[in-house]
Design an enzyme around this catalytic site. Structure first.
Site, PDB file in Angstrom:
ATOM      1  N   LYS A 286       0.847  -1.199   0.000  1.00 22.46           N
ATOM      2  CA  LYS A 286       0.000   0.000   0.000  1.00 22.46           C
ATOM      3  C   LYS A 286       0.881   1.248   0.000  1.00 22.46           C
ATOM      4  CE  LYS A 286      -3.875  -1.865   2.698  1.00 22.46           C
ATOM      5  NZ  LYS A 286      -4.920  -1.660   1.686  1.00 22.46           N
TER       6      LYS A 286
ATOM      7  N   ARG B  15     -10.164 -11.575   2.048  1.00 23.08           N
ATOM      8  CA  ARG B  15     -10.999 -12.650   1.491  1.00 23.08           C
ATOM      9  C   ARG B  15     -10.278 -13.986   1.527  1.00 23.08           C
ATOM     10  NH1 ARG B  15     -11.486  -9.327  -4.039  1.00 23.08           N
ATOM     11  NH2 ARG B  15     -11.206  -7.662  -2.502  1.00 23.08           N
TER      12      ARG B  15
HETATM   13  N1  BES Z   1      -8.119  -3.853   4.508  1.00 23.33           N
HETATM   14  C1  BES Z   1      -8.290  -3.419   3.167  1.00 23.33           C
HETATM   15  C2  BES Z   1      -9.618  -2.690   2.947  1.00 23.33           C
HETATM   16  C3  BES Z   1      -9.789  -1.362   3.622  1.00 23.33           C
HETATM   17  C4  BES Z   1      -9.518  -0.185   2.942  1.00 23.33           C
HETATM   18  C5  BES Z   1     -10.282  -1.271   4.903  1.00 23.33           C
HETATM   19  C6  BES Z   1      -9.710   1.034   3.554  1.00 23.33           C
HETATM   20  C7  BES Z   1     -10.477  -0.045   5.509  1.00 23.33           C
HETATM   21  C8  BES Z   1     -10.197   1.113   4.829  1.00 23.33           C
HETATM   22  C9  BES Z   1      -8.264  -4.626   2.230  1.00 23.33           C
HETATM   23  O1  BES Z   1      -7.448  -5.665   2.623  1.00 23.33           O
HETATM   24  C10 BES Z   1      -7.751  -4.149   0.910  1.00 23.33           C
HETATM   25  O2  BES Z   1      -6.635  -3.754   0.855  1.00 23.33           O
HETATM   26  N2  BES Z   1      -8.607  -4.198  -0.099  1.00 23.33           N
HETATM   27  C11 BES Z   1      -8.255  -3.747  -1.404  1.00 23.33           C
HETATM   28  C12 BES Z   1      -8.763  -4.753  -2.394  1.00 23.33           C
HETATM   29  C13 BES Z   1      -8.250  -4.557  -3.782  1.00 23.33           C
HETATM   30  C14 BES Z   1      -6.761  -4.848  -3.837  1.00 23.33           C
HETATM   31  C15 BES Z   1      -8.998  -5.475  -4.727  1.00 23.33           C
HETATM   32  C16 BES Z   1      -8.912  -2.379  -1.618  1.00 23.33           C
HETATM   33  O3  BES Z   1     -10.008  -2.166  -1.111  1.00 23.33           O
HETATM   34  O4  BES Z   1      -8.289  -1.551  -2.251  1.00 23.33           O
HETATM   35 MN    MN Z   2      -5.456  -5.429   1.952  1.00 22.54          MN
END
Ligand code: BES
Ligand code: MN
Ligand code: ZN
Length: 492
Positions: free
Chosen positions: A268, A342
């Protein structure tokens, strides 16, 4: 915060009294107004207080009263001032006084609330008093909470105390969930988290912990792949509450517990990454719920399953493109290591249905950023293969003050996670409908069991909330929703 219940006559000192729309005084407010020679009426006239639910007006040291202050609090339309409104109003009173220098307050609810309403005022007070100060060594006296005790003043003290027996455990469950979300990831690693869960045995829960060796034996390649780059061992925690009849199928709750989500090799961006210490909010809600159920001796059999992992980039970390085999036997092409929640839930859900033959399964997860785009921080998103559960959750959301909004599932979305080289991939096509494609992924691990996925990425933490029951940051979202859901539909 000490919460107690007493008759109005027994109280001396600072007091809060209710008013309704158009600043119409309750009988209690009129009585106090009279005792201080109309000081409350004058204060209302000199201000913009209208009696709307959630408003407060503070009158300091009114002559004729032996009280440092009187707080007038709004309940809005008297006909609509049910337990939920009262809970939130009591929270507003406590928020107002928490750092004020006042140490104790009596909240008059006689003639306004029944026993249930009085107990819910206690809950609102406790939720508003929550703080996470354990790491602050330099907090000066004037920044520390002064308010230590709230007495709910009611005409039926005995009934209110009895009702409190079922609501105090809700406060305790929410507090646990908040503490877990607030805790930084260097303290709350998966093993440390599991050790904390072990302590819930003294609340009457059965607690079982699976380590990596056991999960490997069970074939949980999907969950284990996520934790592979972490120096901390992944864990699965199973919490059981047996309050129902022996043969009753258990209600099963599964939580995403990513103690920190760096994104893994699909790293990230650094800005604001710290808030991924809250990526275990789903599991925290499940833990809090289980504590609540035990605390109020709920008449159900319930099981909580927490999938605890840390998602780190490392020489041993899983790579984009890796293919893993889940416990279900289905293979997954991991195209983005940041879509890890997931992967954790795939094995946790499969394990739960395989081992426990549940009545239903509900999972909670801070799963997608896309749910924030869709719903903001006002509703959690729900996705279900069962209309009855979805409806019941919607009603419980309204009643508890933790609302949910249903989003669709369907084959056209499901198709998007087909992979050319494995049974599925862990991301959809582009950025469209990101929360739904994540839910479709989970659905591939629940077979035909009634199931609901609650995406709490928007509600598990908030930088600042307008709701006086919520602190800044970890909200404990989900405990009140699910407690209400169980109370209203599975214990009667
Ligand atoms: N934990 C994150 C989702 C999240 C984002 C929670 C912002 C709280 C605030 C999750 O693991 C994630 O990174 N999801 C990605 C999925 C994508 C790579 C398909 C996302 O939401 O960008
Ligand atoms: Mn994630
Ligand atoms: Zn995540």
């Amino acid at each position: 915060m000490k919460i107690s219940f007493a008759a109005p006559a027994a109280h001396t000192g600072a007091i809060a009294v209710p008013a309704f729309d158009k600043a119409r005084f309750s009988a209690a407010a009129a009585e106090v107004d009279k005792a201080c020679g109309g000081a409350l009426s004058r204060a209302v006239k000199a201000s913009r207080f209208t009696g709307k639910a959630g408003e407060t007006l503070e009158v300091t040291a009114p002559a004729g009263l032996d009280a440092g202050r009187v707080v007038i609090f709004g309940l809005g339309d008297e006909k609509k001032a049910g337990a939920g409104v009262i809970e939130k109003a009591a929270a507003a009173v406590v928020k107002k006084l928490l750092l004020s220098g006042e140490t104790a307050i009596g909240i008059r609810l006689d003639g306004v609330a029944d026993a249930e309403g009085a107990a819910r005022a206690g809950l609102g007070a406790r939720l508003a008093a929550y703080r996470f100060d354990g790491y602050r060594t330099k907090l000066t006296a004037d920044k520390k909470p002064s308010l230590k005790s709230v007495t709910v003043l009611t005409s039926d003290e005995k009934a209110a105390k009895a009702a409190w027996k079922s609501w105090e455990p809700v406060a305790e469950g929410v507090e646990l969930a908040r503490d877990l979300v607030m805790e930084p990831a260097n303290v709350l690693s998966p093993p440390a988290y599991a050790r904390r869960m072990k302590k819930l045995e003294k609340d009457g829960l059965e607690v079982e912990v699976l380590g990596e060796a056991e999960m490997k034996k069970l074939g949980m390649g999907s969950l284990l792949g996520v934790g592979q780059g972490s120096a901390q061992e992944s864990q699965m925690v199973i919490l059981r509450w047996n309050g129902g009849k022996k043969g009753d199928r258990p209600l099963v709750f599964v939580g995403k517990g990513v103690t920190f989500d760096t994104g893994g090799i699909s790293l990230k961006p650094g800005d604001g990454m710290w808030d991924m210490k809250g990526d275990m909010g789903g599991s925290a809600a499940v833990a809090g719920l289980m504590k609540t159920l035990a605390g109020r001796k709920a008449k159900v059999n319930a099981i909580g399953v927490l999938g605890l992992v840390e998602n780190m980039p490392d020489g041993k970390a899983q790579r984009p493109g890796d293919i893993v085999t889940s416990m279900s036997g289905q293979t997954i092409e991991v195209l983005n290591t940041d879509a890890e929640g997931r992967l954790v839930l795939a094995d946790a859900l499969w394990y739960a249905q395989d081992r426990f033959d549940p009545e239903f399964m509900i999972n909670l997860a801070t799963l997608t950023g896309a749910i924030l785009i869709a719903l903001g921080q006002e509703h959690a998103g729900i996705f279900s293969n069962n209309d009855r559960i979805a409806e019941r959750l919607s009603k419980a959301g309204e009643a508890s003050g933790e609302p949910v909004w249903r989003l669709p599932l369907g084959p056209a979305y499901d198709k998007q996670i087909d992979s050319p080289v494995a049974d599925m991939k862990n991301i959809g096509q582009g950025r469209l409908a990101g929360s739904i494609t994540a839910a479709q992924f989970l659905q591939r691990f629940v077979n035909s069991k009634p199931w609901c996925h609650i995406d709490i990425a928007g509600t598990a933490w908030k930088d600042k909330s307008d709701d006086p029951r919520e602190p800044s940051w970890g909200t404990g979202y989900g405990v009140r929703l699910l407690d209400r859901f169980i109370r209203d539909y599975y214990e009667k």
